[in-house]
Design a protein around this motif. Structure first.
Motif, PDB file in Angstrom:
ATOM      1  N   LYS A 359      72.102  74.289 -29.426  1.00  0.00           N
ATOM      2  CA  LYS A 359      71.921  74.651 -30.719  1.00  0.00           C
ATOM      3  C   LYS A 359      73.180  74.120 -31.547  1.00  0.00           C
ATOM      4  O   LYS A 359      74.432  73.897 -31.032  1.00  0.00           O
ATOM      5  CB  LYS A 359      72.174  76.132 -30.966  1.00  0.00           C
ATOM      6  CG  LYS A 359      70.915  76.709 -30.611  1.00  0.00           C
ATOM      7  CD  LYS A 359      70.735  78.193 -30.814  1.00  0.00           C
ATOM      8  CE  LYS A 359      69.081  78.968 -30.540  1.00  0.00           C
ATOM      9  NZ  LYS A 359      68.711  78.560 -29.298  1.00  0.00           N
ATOM     10  N   TYR A 360      72.942  73.675 -32.671  1.00  0.00           N
ATOM     11  CA  TYR A 360      73.977  73.221 -33.708  1.00  0.00           C
ATOM     12  C   TYR A 360      74.178  73.805 -34.812  1.00  0.00           C
ATOM     13  O   TYR A 360      73.176  75.026 -35.091  1.00  0.00           O
ATOM     14  CB  TYR A 360      74.251  71.591 -33.681  1.00  0.00           C
ATOM     15  CG  TYR A 360      75.485  71.061 -34.034  1.00  0.00           C
ATOM     16  CD1 TYR A 360      76.360  70.855 -32.998  1.00  0.00           C
ATOM     17  CD2 TYR A 360      75.653  70.507 -35.158  1.00  0.00           C
ATOM     18  CE1 TYR A 360      77.645  70.351 -33.132  1.00  0.00           C
ATOM     19  CE2 TYR A 360      77.035  69.885 -35.571  1.00  0.00           C
ATOM     20  CZ  TYR A 360      78.049  69.972 -34.520  1.00  0.00           C
ATOM     21  OH  TYR A 360      79.113  69.462 -34.803  1.00  0.00           O
ATOM     22  N   TYR A 361      74.730  73.449 -36.067  1.00  0.00           N
ATOM     23  CA  TYR A 361      74.687  73.987 -37.311  1.00  0.00           C
ATOM     24  C   TYR A 361      74.616  72.685 -38.334  1.00  0.00           C
ATOM     25  O   TYR A 361      75.028  71.606 -38.027  1.00  0.00           O
ATOM     26  CB  TYR A 361      75.945  75.060 -37.669  1.00  0.00           C
ATOM     27  CG  TYR A 361      77.194  74.200 -37.199  1.00  0.00           C
ATOM     28  CD1 TYR A 361      77.865  73.417 -37.885  1.00  0.00           C
ATOM     29  CD2 TYR A 361      77.439  74.643 -35.672  1.00  0.00           C
ATOM     30  CE1 TYR A 361      79.164  73.070 -37.383  1.00  0.00           C
ATOM     31  CE2 TYR A 361      78.765  74.075 -35.348  1.00  0.00           C
ATOM     32  CZ  TYR A 361      79.586  73.409 -36.178  1.00  0.00           C
ATOM     33  OH  TYR A 361      80.909  73.089 -35.807  1.00  0.00           O
ATOM     34  N   GLN A 362      74.202  72.875 -39.681  1.00  0.00           N
ATOM     35  CA  GLN A 362      73.950  71.729 -40.488  1.00  0.00           C
ATOM     36  C   GLN A 362      75.114  72.189 -41.569  1.00  0.00           C
ATOM     37  O   GLN A 362      75.234  73.480 -42.170  1.00  0.00           O
ATOM     38  CB  GLN A 362      72.586  72.036 -41.272  1.00  0.00           C
ATOM     39  CG  GLN A 362      72.318  70.789 -41.971  1.00  0.00           C
ATOM     40  CD  GLN A 362      70.979  70.948 -42.786  1.00  0.00           C
ATOM     41  OE1 GLN A 362      70.020  71.895 -42.386  1.00  0.00           O
ATOM     42  NE2 GLN A 362      70.551  70.037 -43.390  1.00  0.00           N
ATOM     43  N   GLY A 363      75.516  71.100 -42.092  1.00  0.00           N
ATOM     44  CA  GLY A 363      76.734  71.234 -42.942  1.00  0.00           C
ATOM     45  C   GLY A 363      78.095  71.564 -42.514  1.00  0.00           C
ATOM     46  O   GLY A 363      78.255  71.904 -41.104  1.00  0.00           O
ATOM     47  N   ARG A 364      79.006  71.591 -43.418  1.00  0.00           N
ATOM     48  CA  ARG A 364      80.512  72.314 -42.795  1.00  0.00           C
ATOM     49  C   ARG A 364      80.674  73.364 -43.904  1.00  0.00           C
ATOM     50  O   ARG A 364      81.201  73.123 -44.867  1.00  0.00           O
ATOM     51  CB  ARG A 364      81.379  71.188 -43.010  1.00  0.00           C
ATOM     52  CG  ARG A 364      81.089  70.056 -42.273  1.00  0.00           C
ATOM     53  CD  ARG A 364      82.391  68.944 -42.073  1.00  0.00           C
ATOM     54  NE  ARG A 364      82.441  68.486 -43.489  1.00  0.00           N
ATOM     55  CZ  ARG A 364      81.931  67.149 -44.062  1.00  0.00           C
ATOM     56  NH1 ARG A 364      80.874  66.876 -43.351  1.00  0.00           N
ATOM     57  NH2 ARG A 364      81.962  66.886 -45.260  1.00  0.00           N
ATOM     58  N   LYS A 365      80.369  74.625 -43.365  1.00  0.00           N
ATOM     59  CA  LYS A 365      80.453  75.888 -44.218  1.00  0.00           C
ATOM     60  C   LYS A 365      82.132  76.129 -44.600  1.00  0.00           C
ATOM     61  O   LYS A 365      82.757  76.039 -43.472  1.00  0.00           O
ATOM     62  CB  LYS A 365      79.922  76.986 -43.433  1.00  0.00           C
ATOM     63  CG  LYS A 365      80.221  77.736 -42.441  1.00  0.00           C
ATOM     64  CD  LYS A 365      79.460  78.811 -42.045  1.00  0.00           C
ATOM     65  CE  LYS A 365      80.018  79.341 -40.811  1.00  0.00           C
ATOM     66  NZ  LYS A 365      79.388  80.800 -40.235  1.00  0.00           N
ATOM     67  N   PRO A 366      82.333  76.380 -45.700  1.00  0.00           N
ATOM     68  CA  PRO A 366      83.884  76.657 -46.146  1.00  0.00           C
ATOM     69  C   PRO A 366      84.303  78.051 -45.483  1.00  0.00           C
ATOM     70  O   PRO A 366      85.396  78.540 -46.139  1.00  0.00           O
ATOM     71  CB  PRO A 366      83.970  76.495 -47.603  1.00  0.00           C
ATOM     72  CG  PRO A 366      82.510  77.136 -47.958  1.00  0.00           C
ATOM     73  CD  PRO A 366      81.443  76.829 -46.953  1.00  0.00           C
ATOM     74  N   ASN A 367      83.841  78.711 -44.740  1.00  0.00           N
ATOM     75  CA  ASN A 367      84.170  79.935 -44.129  1.00  0.00           C
ATOM     76  C   ASN A 367      84.013  80.155 -42.689  1.00  0.00           C
ATOM     77  O   ASN A 367      82.780  79.560 -42.326  1.00  0.00           O
ATOM     78  CB  ASN A 367      83.797  80.944 -45.118  1.00  0.00           C
ATOM     79  CG  ASN A 367      82.510  81.705 -44.870  1.00  0.00           C
ATOM     80  OD1 ASN A 367      81.600  80.515 -44.581  1.00  0.00           O
ATOM     81  ND2 ASN A 367      82.232  82.918 -45.375  1.00  0.00           N
TER      82      ASN A 367
END
Length: 572
Positions: A359-367
């Protein structure tokens, strides 16, 4: 913001606002919208939204030396550079040159300063939490410092107003120690953060993991400002956000003030003294030195708002001497310059998490995550070794997690311990309350002047035994939560901390009921000079353990409302 800011300069105004950051922008907006002709003074250069964000769209390969500071860069920021991030190529232009703006240390103090229109609202960490009744009552209950003259119910409507205007993403939790607000949709936790959330809830009664409540638009709702739209998940916030997705004064409150036609903004204007009339017992205006030409100016007004930042506003008050105020304007109590606070951090634990390699994540959330305070809330949560409490920021990522906590970015020692991209790492970084110690102070040195002939600030402040005892628990509890969550190779850490490093300077012109023990009253007015209001971090009477900027904004809006009513009633 097209023509932005410049109206015809004049000698006298209804109001003067000193500073253009978090609190200064709100003071300008509220006073201008209520009809006051307002002069807004900023000691630094002009910054225009979007136009003046030179690194906002640059990629890592666009920076020389991979964005790392040169030897010359480090010489210009020897003190601020101790944090690591102020000298990075992506953001160094927002932070002042230490050689041009010196200060002195009896004990180490890390003072991060941004002298430009917008101040640190451009590069702040954006975490936005309400204080609770527990926070406002703590001093009085424990006999620490002085009691706050206000309680949560007094400030709650102003939190509503501010949150609705700036946009704060978050989750409703129903916790008495962390009141809910007017929220945008919460930014989602990633898979590992969600896993840890479940395990902590399972094994630790009363502990909650949620997403950090940050001042980011996270919906398609229309917000006032210069074309503000929802967060793009770029996590380049410290460079200035061309989308206006997070709140800053240059994208939001200052344009609102400008829209009224009542604001005149004058950058490059170093305010160093408030003028006082002993006959009327009121301030008459301010003295200014032009940053570039070094010419002196005087501007008059009926009411003055000090929003220059906690330590800068207090420096102005201390320099404002007269026959009536020999030790600085409003300093009858002798408390001016004392009770410096911050949030102590650089303590917690990190560990590796298995089981989510697909699993990974999309984007670079700012928190990242936030764990609200769970100590000293009554019953089994009460501790014998320390009072008050702490919360955690942090998060999980496949690689370096420093970007999830703005105040922790790029610390060399911390970064070397981070896992290289590939596996999952979970970090819990604690932020704890510092008590208001009278001996934690700033003074002015008239022997060491800056280039404008003004005295430099000297700091003499440190954490004490209460905070040291708290740090042990901050580290141990982080390690225990990670262990119960299934982390391996857990590394507790307690790294060196000095005041200022949390970038949440508070105190030095504290609020209170009694003029004999405080500087400003419950509406932020200087006790002995009622047409001067102090609404940045200087007025804080205690520190809580949550990021303070939302509270500055709420108190500023409330104080502006009070000032306009008092003006209309002829009381100031």
């Amino acid at each position: 913001m097209s023509k932005f800011y410049y109206n015809e300069e004049q000698e006298s105004y209804d109001a003067i606002v000193v500073g253009t950051g978090i609190s200064g922008g709100w003071a300008a907006k509220e006073l201008c919208e209520k009809g006051l002709k307002t002069l807004v003074l900023e000691r630094g250069r002009m910054v225009k939204h979007r136009e003046d964000y030179p690194t906002a769209n640059m990629d890592p390969w666009d920076f020389p030396h991979n964005g790392e500071p040169t030897t010359e860069d480090l010489k210009k920021q020897e003190k601020q550079g101790r944090t690591g991030y102020t000298v990075k190529a992506a953001s160094k232009h927002w932070f002042v040159n230490d050689l041009e703006h010196p200060y002195n240390e009896v004990k180490r103090f890390d003072w991060m300063r941004g002298y430009h229109v917008g101040g640190r609202s451009i590069m702040w960490g954006r975490h936005s939490y309400r204080w609770s009744e527990i926070d406002f009552a703590a001093n009085g209950k424990e006999g620490v410092g002085v009691d706050w003259p206000v309680r949560y119910k007094d400030i709650a409507p102003w939190y509503d107003k501010v949150e609705s205007y700036i946009g704060v993403s978050g989750e409703l939790l129903g916790l008495p120690q962390l009141p809910d607000g007017k929220f945008e949709p919460m930014m989602e936790l990633n898979c590992v953060e969600d896993h840890v959330r479940g395990k902590v809830a399972e094994h630790f009664d009363g502990r909650v993991i949620t997403a950090g409540r940050v001042a980011h638009i996270n919906s398609d709702k229309r917000f006032e400002g210069d074309g503000r739209v929802r967060c793009q998940y770029r996590n380049r916030c410290i460079r200035g956000c061309p989308f206006g997705a997070y709140f800053s004064s240059v994208s939001s409150t200052l344009p609102a003030a400008e829209k009224t036609g009542n604001m005149t903004l004058r950058p490059d204007s170093i305010v160093h003294e408030i003028m006082y009339d002993p006959d009327t017992k009121k301030a008459t205006g301010v003295k200014v030195i032009d940053r570039v030409t070094k010419e002196p100016y005087e501007f008059k007004a009926k009411v003055i708002f000090l929003c220059a930042s906690a330590l800068a506003s207090t420096s102005i008050l201390m320099q404002s001497k007269s026959d009536r105020f020999e030790n600085g304007l409003g300093n009858d109590s002798g408390e001016l310059g004392h009770n410096i606070m911050d949030h102590h951090f650089w303590v917690g634990a990190r560990g590796k998490m298995d089981g989510y390699d697909d699993k990974y994540y999309q984007g670079r959330k700012p928190n990242g995550i936030y764990i609200p305070r769970f100590r000293n809330l009554g019953g089994a949560s009460d501790m014998k070794d320390f009072t008050r409490g702490y919360g955690y920021q942090g998060g999980a990522s496949r690689g370096d997690y420093d970007d999830l906590v703005a105040e922790a970015s790029y610390g060399k020692e911390f970064k070397e311990g981070a896992l290289k991209p590939g596996g999952w790492m979970m970090n819990m970084l604690a932020f704890g309350e510092i008590l208001p110690y009278h001996d934690n102070k700033m003074t002015l040195d008239y022997e060491k002047l800056d280039q404008w002939g003004l005295p430099t600030v000297t700091f003499d402040a440190e954490i004490r035994q209460n905070e040291l005892n708290m740090r042990k628990d901050m580290m141990d509890q982080a390690a225990q939560m990670l262990e119960k969550s299934g982390a391996r190779d857990i590394e507790p850490y307690d790294l060196p901390y000095a005041l200022g490093l949390g970038i949440h300077e508070m105190g030095t012109a504290r609020m209170g009921r009694d003029p004999k023990t405080s500087v400003v009253n419950g509406f932020n007015q200087v006790h002995a000079c009622k047409n001067v209001y102090v609404t940045d971090g200087a007025f804080m009477t205690s520190a809580s353990c949550v990021n303070p900027s939302l509270t500055y904004m709420a108190f500023t809006a409330r104080a502006a409302d009070h000032a306009v009513k008092e003006l209309k009633n002829g009381n100031i």
